[in-house]
Motif scaffolding. Structure first.
Motif, PDB file in Angstrom:
ATOM      1  N   GLN A 214      45.494  -9.302  43.128  1.00 44.96           N
ATOM      2  CA  GLN A 214      44.528  -8.626  43.990  1.00 44.96           C
ATOM      3  C   GLN A 214      43.663  -9.618  44.768  1.00 44.96           C
ATOM      4  OE1 GLN A 214      42.586  -4.864  42.603  1.00 44.96           O
ATOM      5  NE2 GLN A 214      43.524  -5.440  40.643  1.00 44.96           N
TER       6      GLN A 214
ATOM      7  N   VAL B  86      46.051  -7.939  50.080  1.00 45.76           N
ATOM      8  CA  VAL B  86      46.219  -6.989  48.980  1.00 45.76           C
ATOM      9  C   VAL B  86      44.869  -6.344  48.693  1.00 45.76           C
ATOM     10  CG1 VAL B  86      46.854  -6.702  46.555  1.00 45.76           C
ATOM     11  CG2 VAL B  86      48.135  -8.284  48.007  1.00 45.76           C
TER      12      VAL B  86
ATOM     13  N   TRP C 233      49.517   0.285  43.921  1.00 49.36           N
ATOM     14  CA  TRP C 233      49.596  -0.396  45.214  1.00 49.36           C
ATOM     15  C   TRP C 233      50.992  -0.220  45.785  1.00 49.36           C
ATOM     16  CZ3 TRP C 233      46.322  -1.471  41.512  1.00 49.36           C
ATOM     17  CH2 TRP C 233      45.053  -1.970  41.830  1.00 49.36           C
TER      18      TRP C 233
ATOM     19  N   SER D 282      49.429  -3.589  53.048  1.00 49.06           N
ATOM     20  CA  SER D 282      49.419  -2.935  51.748  1.00 49.06           C
ATOM     21  C   SER D 282      48.371  -1.832  51.676  1.00 49.06           C
ATOM     22  CB  SER D 282      49.140  -3.958  50.645  1.00 49.06           C
ATOM     23  OG  SER D 282      50.105  -4.985  50.643  1.00 49.06           O
TER      24      SER D 282
ATOM     25  N   SER E 115      46.358   0.826  48.582  1.00 50.96           N
ATOM     26  CA  SER E 115      46.169   1.139  47.174  1.00 50.96           C
ATOM     27  C   SER E 115      45.695   2.574  47.029  1.00 50.96           C
ATOM     28  CB  SER E 115      45.159   0.181  46.527  1.00 50.96           C
ATOM     29  OG  SER E 115      43.880   0.314  47.103  1.00 50.96           O
TER      30      SER E 115
END
Length: 478
Positions: free
Chosen positions: A394, A399, A440, A454, A456
């Protein structure tokens, strides 16, 4: 399971996380086995693969740990929280009744069982009470359709007290027909098609030759497009994991036939790692050995690879072993990292030799213990695997989120092309993100995940109520 028992189990889980220092001093090795995220498949027939996300600890109508699954439907833009479905035993068309501590969604698998062109979802509920048999467990198939998952049926399981049927499940659909593996605490039931909408199967076979069962998987190891069965037992004394069997049967042999030699583990996946056209068996062995590296285990965990061929895998041949002390693999083998808690196989760089995606959810990131990471090991035609490996957390640019202690990022991993661009996307679970879990989705890039794109997903954004221990994305199992 009653509410008191469910709360006690959840309290115990939280206490275990809070007592990391004590655990590190008393455990002889790691204790992780991940219930994997299923490989995405097309449930609603729109041409895009869909992600099934488990949340076995979810609260349903005030019932703690009743459990749920969340389906994120794929599209040309990938997946989003707006195109989703939350399914529980309180949903219309789903067999059973939501109860405290059932853990609906503790395991799941996806395959087109009734051959109608829509992928179906098999869901395990290991703590379901059946008649007077407590924690007997149950397994449900939710039928795919153009409307998604709107109906289901119970599959036949043995109603044995503390049997925990559905602690893991596997499903297959191929030219040889459809099959389901249902893991019970001590045995595995294999159902073969044809399957009916009432949940009836063509035949049932009890695998009791391996005993003390924990996980199951399907794959094609010899290129014949027929199912090969992978069964893994619970931890065996003197080993760092359980015995691994491929296509075992009740022929009276002791030990049973077709047990893989030279390696053990707890989790598995099948894919073509060396690009020769045959599926290879990848087994995660996340537990530490004893005080020194012992038979088959490695400090911090390992991954064992048996290569397929026209004859399948060689049972008597030792596997290739990969760990964080292998040349080219990021990090270092440290106790309790749990490297191999989850494994998936997908050709991320599209060179014909698939990558091995490895979860290491108890890896410390800086001073943050058990924050977790994911390691990607590139496939290669020949030679030792490990060169060119990379990892992400992370804290990796792009991310979402931030590294925190006990998140357990990488507790589960999966991969599949969700937007039909030819590039496999990664799905990663963090079992205890903010105490509840999260998932994720990292889109595929030219040769590696496209971190900057990305997304989440936490429980609130997916329509799940706030609850410690929701286990969104799948938790580590004892």
């Amino acid at each position: 399971m009653n509410g008191t028992t469910a709360r006690a189990r959840r309290t115990a889980a939280l206490a275990a996380i809070a007592a990391m220092t004590v655990a590190a001093a008393t455990l002889s090795g790691g204790t992780a086995q991940a219930a994997p995220l299923p490989v995405p498949q097309d449930i609603n027939g729109d041409g895009y693969r869909d992600v099934v996300v488990p949340a076995a600890g979810a609260t349903v109508k005030g019932l703690e740990g009743a459990g749920a699954i969340v389906v994120l439907y794929g599209s040309a833009q990938g997946v989003s929280a707006t195109k989703r479905a939350v399914i529980t035993q309180a949903s219309p068309g789903v067999p059973g009744v939501a109860e405290d501590g059932d853990n609906f969604g503790a395991s799941s698998a996806v395959a087109d069982l009734d051959k109608d062109g829509y992928a179906d979802v098999v869901v395990g509920t290991p703590y379901e009470k059946v008649g007077s048999a407590r924690s007997a467990g149950a397994v449900t198939v939710l039928w795919g359709s153009r409307q998604g998952l709107v109906s289901g049926a119970a599959l036949p399981t043995a109603a044995v007290t503390d049997g925990l049927a559905g602690r893991d499940v596997a499903a297959w659909s191929g030219p040889d027909g459809a099959q389901v593996l249902i893991v019970n605490d001590n045995t595995t039931t294999r159902l073969t098609g044809p399957f009916t909408r009432a949940g009836d199967a063509g035949s049932s076979y009890l695998h009791d030759e391996t005993a003390w069962m924990r996980s199951a998987a399907y794959g094609d190891l010899n290129g014949d497009k027929a199912a090969d069965r992978v069964l893994i037992t619970g931890r065996m004394r003197g080993l760092s994991g359980g015995y691994v069997f491929v296509n075992s049967d009740n022929d009276g042999s002791h030990p049973p036939t077709n047990r893989m030699q030279g390696g053990d583990g707890l989790t598995s996946a099948v894919g073509d790692v060396n690009g020769d056209g045959y599926g290879d068996l990848v087994v995660g062995d996340p537990d530490d050995p004893g005080t020194v590296d012992g038979l088959w285990g490695h400090t911090g965990g390992a991954v064992h690879v048996w290569f397929g061929s026209a004859k399948g895998v060689a049972y008597d041949k030792a596997p290739m072993i990969i760990h964080q002390d292998t040349a080219g693999v990021p990090g270092a083998g440290e106790r309790y990292d749990a490297f191999g808690s989850s494994v998936a196989v997908a050709d991320l760089n599209r060179d014909g030799a698939a990558e091995i995606i490895v979860g290491t959810p108890r890896e410390a990131i800086g001073s943050k213990s058990r924050a977790g990471a994911v390691v990607v090991v590139p496939g290669r035609r020949t030679g030792q695997l490990g060169a060119g490996s990379y990892s992400f957390t992370q804290n990796t640019a792009g991310v979402p989120g931030v590294v925190e202690a006990t998140d357990q990022f990488g507790a589960t991993v999966s991969a599949g092309d969700l937007n039909r661009d030819g590039r496999p996307d990664l799905v990663v679970g963090a079992a205890w993100e903010d105490g509840q879990g999260a998932v994720w989705v990292l889109p595929g890039g030219a040769s590696a995940p496209a971190y900057a794109s990305s997304a989440s997903f936490g429980p609130a954004g997916l329509g799940l109520p706030w609850a410690i221990g929701t286990q969104l994305g799948g938790d580590l199992q004892q």
